[in-house]
Every structure is written in structure tokens, then in C-alpha cells.
Design an enzyme around this catalytic site. Structure first.
Site, PDB file in Angstrom:
ATOM      1  N   CYS A   1     -47.915 -25.398 -75.820  1.00 38.63           N
ATOM      2  CA  CYS A   1     -48.573 -26.159 -75.034  1.00 38.63           C
ATOM      3  C   CYS A   1     -50.038 -25.765 -75.095  1.00 38.63           C
ATOM      4  CB  CYS A   1     -48.425 -26.280 -73.552  1.00 38.63           C
ATOM      5  SG  CYS A   1     -49.299 -27.284 -72.496  1.00 38.63           S
TER       6      CYS A   1
ATOM      7  N   CYS B   1     -39.803 -29.737 -83.350  1.00 34.89           N
ATOM      8  CA  CYS B   1     -38.464 -29.670 -83.053  1.00 34.89           C
ATOM      9  C   CYS B   1     -38.660 -29.061 -81.577  1.00 34.89           C
ATOM     10  CB  CYS B   1     -37.700 -28.911 -83.842  1.00 34.89           C
ATOM     11  SG  CYS B   1     -36.138 -28.741 -83.828  1.00 34.89           S
TER      12      CYS B   1
ATOM     13  N   CYS C   1     -45.548 -31.601 -70.703  1.00 33.36           N
ATOM     14  CA  CYS C   1     -45.068 -30.095 -70.761  1.00 33.36           C
ATOM     15  C   CYS C   1     -44.554 -29.807 -69.098  1.00 33.36           C
ATOM     16  CB  CYS C   1     -46.488 -29.202 -70.982  1.00 33.36           C
ATOM     17  SG  CYS C   1     -46.170 -27.430 -70.091  1.00 33.36           S
TER      18      CYS C   1
ATOM     19  N   CYS D   1     -46.877 -27.377 -67.109  1.00 37.42           N
ATOM     20  CA  CYS D   1     -48.098 -27.726 -66.276  1.00 37.42           C
ATOM     21  C   CYS D   1     -48.538 -29.121 -66.295  1.00 37.42           C
ATOM     22  CB  CYS D   1     -49.530 -27.114 -67.412  1.00 37.42           C
ATOM     23  SG  CYS D   1     -49.487 -27.944 -68.911  1.00 37.42           S
TER      24      CYS D   1
HETATM   25 FE    FE Z   1     -48.041 -26.668 -70.415  1.00 41.11          FE
END
Ligand code: FE
Length: 141
Positions: free
Chosen positions: A96, A119, A47, A50
Site C-alpha cells: 500500500c 496477486c 487496504c 488504512c
Molecule cells: Fe494501507
């Protein structure tokens, strides 16, 4: 293991305007413009907000959609899925699981063994190459 969740102010300062728009305001990068659409190096995609590790290059494939596509996230509930009815479409949004950043959508037209196509916007991801992960692991010894 959860990672610290950055504030919107931190993200606005650190991310590109497009990455901020996609991850924090559920935007979409234009098809075929993302850095990772045809990216083929071996490693993990985390991500961008984070650092939560989300997808592995071994499950990435060319869907022809113009966005990076994976047939599964990494094991361990790395992503969460939400029903998305925006723009008059019924889709499943993928975020996420650690920080709620918008990643993209999942569709049921992917390859086996899952039949799923995650996607994902390139700007929502930060690639960590195998060599990079290895040296990071070694420096933590
Ligand atoms: Fe994240």
C-alpha cells in the site's frame, strides 16, 4: 489524499492474526482460502489497514492462482512495488502506497491491456460494495 496510518499496536488489536501476519510481516494466506478469491460483487477493494482504495472489481479476473487477481491498481499511485528476493525467488512485492502494508506480488503473466497480474492476499483487502460506497457518499452530503 492520504489517510491516517495506523500503528502496529492498533493493527494487532483490530486485524485477525492472519491479516496482521500478512500485512505487517509479509506473510501469505494459503491459496484458495481467501474470502475474495472468487468474490464477484461490484465495488472497490481498499487496504485493510488504512482504507486506501487500491483496486476496482472491474479489473479483477480469475487467474486460477487461488488469490484475488487484478490486472491494474486504481489510478493514482495507490500501490508501490519493491524487488523481493526472499525464498530464493526474484519477485516484485506490492505494498500500500499510503501505509506500506504488504499486499502481495505482481507478475508479468496477466491479461491485456497491461499484461500484469496483481496477486493480492484477501486478508490485505477490505471490500466496499457499490451500494455501500453510494450510501456512504450520500451520508456525507
Ligand atoms: Fe494501507
Amino acid at each position: 489524499m492520504s489517510k491516517p496510518v495506523p500503528t502496529a499496536e492498533e493493527l494487532r488489536a483490530r486485524l485477525s492474526p492472519l491479516a496482521f501476519e500478512v500485512t505487517c510481516n509479509k506473510g501469505t494466506e494459503r491459496a484458495f482460502t481467501g474470502a475474495y478469491t472468487y468474490h464477484k460483487e461490484r465495488g472497490v477493494y481498499a487496504c485493510v489497514c488504512c482504507g486506501n482504495e487500491l483496486f476496482h472489481s472491474d479489473t479483477k479476473y480469475d487467474s486460477g492462482s487461488g488469490w484475488p487477481s487484478f490486472w491494474t491498481p486504481l489510478a493514482g499511485d495507490r500501490v508501490r512495488e519493491h524487488r523481493d528476493t526472499s525464498y530464493g525467488m526474484l519477485r516484485t512485492e506490492v505494498v500500500c502506497a499510503n501505509c506500506d502494508a504488504h499486499l502481495g506480488h505482481v507478475f508479468e503473466d496477466g491479461p491485456q491491456p497491461t499484461g500484469l497480474r496483481y496477486c493480492i492476499n484477501s486478508v490485505s483487502l477490505a471490500f466496499q460494495g457499490a451500494a455501500e460506497s453510494k450510501s456512504a457518499a450520500e451520508s456525507n452530503k
